[in-house]
Design a protein around this motif. Sequence first.
Motif, short mmCIF file in Angstrom:
data_model
loop_
_atom_site.label_atom_id
_atom_site.label_comp_id
_atom_site.label_asym_id
_atom_site.label_seq_id
_atom_site.Cartn_x
_atom_site.Cartn_y
_atom_site.Cartn_z
N VAL A 177 0.81 -1.12 0.13
CA VAL A 177 -0.08 -0.10 -0.06
C VAL A 177 0.73 1.16 -0.07
O VAL A 177 0.58 2.14 -0.67
N ASP A 178 1.89 1.35 0.87
CA ASP A 178 2.67 2.65 1.08
C ASP A 178 3.67 2.79 -0.19
O ASP A 178 3.76 3.84 -0.52
N ARG A 179 4.43 1.73 -0.26
CA ARG A 179 5.55 1.86 -1.30
C ARG A 179 5.16 1.88 -2.82
O ARG A 179 5.48 2.30 -3.66
N LEU A 180 4.08 0.92 -3.05
CA LEU A 180 3.50 0.64 -4.32
C LEU A 180 2.38 1.10 -4.62
O LEU A 180 1.72 0.97 -5.81
N GLY A 181 1.56 2.09 -3.78
CA GLY A 181 0.24 2.60 -4.09
C GLY A 181 -0.55 1.56 -4.14
O GLY A 181 -1.73 1.97 -4.64
N GLY A 182 -0.68 0.46 -3.44
CA GLY A 182 -1.62 -0.48 -3.30
C GLY A 182 -1.73 -1.16 -4.82
O GLY A 182 -2.68 -2.28 -4.78
N ARG A 183 -0.77 -1.05 -5.77
CA ARG A 183 -0.82 -1.95 -6.98
C ARG A 183 -0.16 -3.09 -6.79
O ARG A 183 1.08 -3.15 -6.39
N LEU A 184 -0.74 -4.29 -7.23
CA LEU A 184 -0.11 -5.60 -7.18
C LEU A 184 1.02 -5.70 -7.80
O LEU A 184 1.14 -5.72 -9.23
N PRO A 185 2.15 -6.08 -7.40
CA PRO A 185 3.53 -6.26 -8.15
C PRO A 185 3.56 -7.54 -8.85
O PRO A 185 4.46 -8.50 -8.41
N ILE A 186 2.90 -7.68 -9.93
CA ILE A 186 2.99 -8.96 -10.72
C ILE A 186 2.64 -8.74 -12.11
O ILE A 186 1.93 -7.81 -12.49
N GLU A 232 0.24 -5.76 -15.87
CA GLU A 232 1.47 -5.48 -15.26
C GLU A 232 1.44 -4.31 -13.95
O GLU A 232 1.07 -3.42 -14.48
N ASN A 233 1.80 -4.77 -12.89
CA ASN A 233 1.89 -3.90 -11.81
C ASN A 233 0.75 -2.98 -11.55
O ASN A 233 0.73 -1.77 -11.44
N GLY A 234 -0.46 -3.74 -11.74
CA GLY A 234 -1.62 -2.90 -11.14
C GLY A 234 -2.51 -2.42 -12.43
O GLY A 234 -3.63 -1.90 -12.13
N LEU A 235 -2.00 -2.71 -13.61
CA LEU A 235 -2.65 -1.85 -15.05
C LEU A 235 -2.79 -2.94 -15.83
O LEU A 235 -1.97 -3.99 -16.13
N LEU A 236 -3.94 -2.88 -16.48
CA LEU A 236 -4.50 -3.71 -17.42
C LEU A 236 -3.76 -3.00 -18.74
O LEU A 236 -3.92 -2.07 -19.18
N VAL A 237 -2.85 -3.81 -19.73
CA VAL A 237 -1.96 -3.24 -20.65
C VAL A 237 -2.44 -3.95 -22.09
O VAL A 237 -2.01 -3.47 -23.17
N ARG A 238 -3.40 -4.89 -21.94
CA ARG A 238 -4.03 -5.29 -23.36
C ARG A 238 -5.35 -5.38 -22.90
O ARG A 238 -5.98 -6.44 -22.31
#
Length: 469
Positions: A88-97, A447-453
């Motif tokens: 939450v704090d370092r990655l803004g809550g975005r899942l690092p996958i 990737e990292n909390g974002l839909l890229v496709r």
Amino acid sequence: MQLLNNPILNTDSYKASHWLQYPPSTDATFFYVESRGGVYDRTVFFGLQSILKEYFADPITHAQVDEARDLYAAHGEPFNESGWRDIVDRLGGRLPIRIRAVPEGSVVPTHQCLVTIESTDAQAFWVPSYFETLLLRLWYPVTVATISWHVKQIIRQFLERTSDDPAAQLPFKLHDFGARGVSSTESAAIGGMAHLVNFMGTDTVSGLLAARAYYHESIAGFSIPAAEHSTITSWGREREVDAYRNMLKQFAKPGSIVAVVSDSYDIFHAVREHWGKTLRQQIIESGATLVVRPDSGEPVDVVHQCLTLLDESFGHTVNGKGFKVLNHVRVIQGDGVNPTSIRAILERITSAGYSTDNLAFGMGGALLQQLNRDTQKFALKCSAARVDGEWIDVYKDPITDKGKRSKRGKLTLARHQEYGTWQTVPVTDAGAQLPMGFVDALETVWENGLLVRDQTFTDVRARAGQERL
């Protein structure tokens, strides 16, 4: 459901303890999804995008961490509170996958890598494993789409044999009747949407909404006015013909189609006397097509008898392939329908000289509910981990069941550019090890909390539609 909207709790209980179970120097993990065989030798990949948009789109919050911490404390499981707080704090809550997958709608043989999930942050190497439960649920839309696709191949074979225009007929030959037979609205939405990858007929409204929400399809399927037993039997047995007459009055217009369940009392009497004599001229003059629906009895025999009786009353033309096409009327079979019975029914009526044009099917439980993860033996497994700075193979190979032997190493799926064959291949630091003529078939979709496709339903349908048995 609002009470189930915390992704940290969308998992199995034991997952909460797994961050403590890896080797202490682990800083990356790699997982994959495959069908390990099953009823069908190939699957239609579909549904991952809906899972990602529904459950992964919003960042993790401290409030969700608080809720998970309190629940696991009461539940008896350890909880990686510091790890989640860091996300939450370092990655803004975005899942690092990072998630890579074959394009949706692809028809892929079993035993091939369909999806890979890998960690992208050394402090959160445990995240891919944590979401195994959620991500593996893609088995359901894949399996529904696969069953529907294989039924489409069966019907296509008979249409090409007996119809003058099989391409126009095929999209509406299998109608989804399954909404009431599944466990939840969510199941109806996901399964109903998966069926619509292959066909355009449905009564599962939730499936339309899902295709609109997740795949940019405004209206993915269509339906027609149709009677149910209550709307027929409420007229009483003595006034059965009046119930049918009312259906024609309300819905039978030039060019329209109206379906009427006709087995409330005696299907053969209804077809022979009510439809075939009393209402015959009204049907013809309406300019509509009447679809008679039997809903009981042995499907193969009942369908054949109904076609024969309708033929006696309304007659037929003979098409260019030498098969009979009824005038003004059709039959839809929605009881006891599954891939086996569909083939048996079509074999019977074809042998009797009737075109598949005369018949459609409604499929409910066998389409959306009579299946499970083992229908296609879906599994999500870890195949590699980075420990002490080195990637190592991770796999299982149980002596008691070689069918559960898992793949090892970092992987991708390759496809031959000319022949269209598929092969799961290893990935090293130098990249994918592609055999000659093959290209990498997986693409990064998340990737990292974002839909890229972001894939459209139109594209999904096109991929599934271009493949055939």
